[in-house]
Design a protein around this motif. Sequence first.
Motif, PDB file in Angstrom:
ATOM      1  N   THR A 136      -8.146 -23.023   8.073  1.00  9.94           N
ATOM      2  CA  THR A 136      -7.739 -22.190   7.033  1.00  9.94           C
ATOM      3  C   THR A 136      -6.744 -22.973   6.077  1.00  9.94           C
ATOM      4  N   GLU A 195      -4.279 -13.073   5.177  1.00 12.52           N
ATOM      5  CA  GLU A 195      -4.264 -14.464   5.182  1.00 12.52           C
ATOM      6  C   GLU A 195      -5.284 -15.328   4.021  1.00 12.52           C
ATOM      7  N   LEU A 253      -8.614 -20.178  13.006  1.00 10.00           N
ATOM      8  CA  LEU A 253      -8.792 -19.059  13.360  1.00 10.00           C
ATOM      9  C   LEU A 253      -9.692 -18.901  14.505  1.00 10.00           C
ATOM     10  N   LEU A 287     -12.538 -17.082  16.159  1.00  6.64           N
ATOM     11  CA  LEU A 287     -13.451 -15.402  15.484  1.00  6.64           C
ATOM     12  C   LEU A 287     -14.217 -15.345  17.260  1.00  6.64           C
TER      13      LEU A 287
END
Length: 349
Positions: free
Chosen positions: A282, A307, A288, A290
């Motif tokens: 990010t 986010e 992140l 996922l």
Amino acid sequence: MTTMGEDYYATLKVGNGASSDDIKKAYRRLAMKWHPDKNPNNRKEAEANFKRISEAYEVLSDSEKRAIYDQYGEEGLKGQFAPPSPTTSSCFSNGNGPNGFRFNPKNAEDIFAEFFGANAFPNMGSTGSRPGGSRFNDKPHGFSQGNSAYPSYRDSYDRGGSSAGPRKDPPIESKLKCTLEELYNGAVRKMKISRDVLNGSGKTVTIQEVLSIEIKPGWKKGTKITFPEKGNEQLGVVAADLVFVIDERPHDLFRREGNDLVLVQKISLVEALTGFSVTIPTLSGKTLNLTFNDIIYPGYEKIIPKEGMPIAKEHGRKGNFRIKFEIRFPSKLSPEQKAGIKRILGGHA
């Protein structure tokens, strides 16, 4: 030093030991500020201040007059004491003082024109009977009694001119390309510029300056940062504003849509059907992790709230992080693979 009467040093906001350049700079700044044509809504006060500024400059910019003033004050200039030497008599005329001398200040307009040039305010009209069209009546200090000798806004239009006062150059715009990281986290950019300015003598010199631009988190493309009057200076013209316009550099991973960040994640057909895990960086520096167990179909979008990009006018708030998917289909399948897919998906072998 004797300080009887007007304090010319205080009028020009300089110290008693001010140099010639200091006095010129002070007069230039104050004369432009208090010129009555730049103060149409406060004309009476402007005329009075402009008169005092002009007289103070005339005295302090002349070494002989200044010497008399430093020794005897304003009263000495205006007839209470004789000048210290015969060479100073040119700035005096016969008067009623005990020594037969009295200082007569010049016309305020003449001082202004000598300093800035005759066309310092090219759009102003003219009154009076002086050669060249004086803007002032022939009264002491260049001001008439009663109505102002300066042309009004309407007067200048009636004569076919434009509004009183110096014109201002149009703004100078320049793009400031920023990375998405700078627009997300905020940053400070230093911009070095060169520009022409007028020195205390009214001459043009080139200087360099470094401007500091604080980029706020969440700023968008098209945001403008203005530095007033940082363009080139010239007589009779107000310098242009320097305007930086935010532009956004393309990012390798993310695309900005309003306050949202969009990522296009490429996956295989097998991953779309069976699930997968992915680690995504990010703009804040964190990652992140996922996992997707749902079937990813064309048009599927994963939204992760808060986010996205900071919202500049709403401190602490952010947009969303949106993940879109690009599914890679195989370019060809063997007969056995096709039969297997049909069998698995409920087709007929």
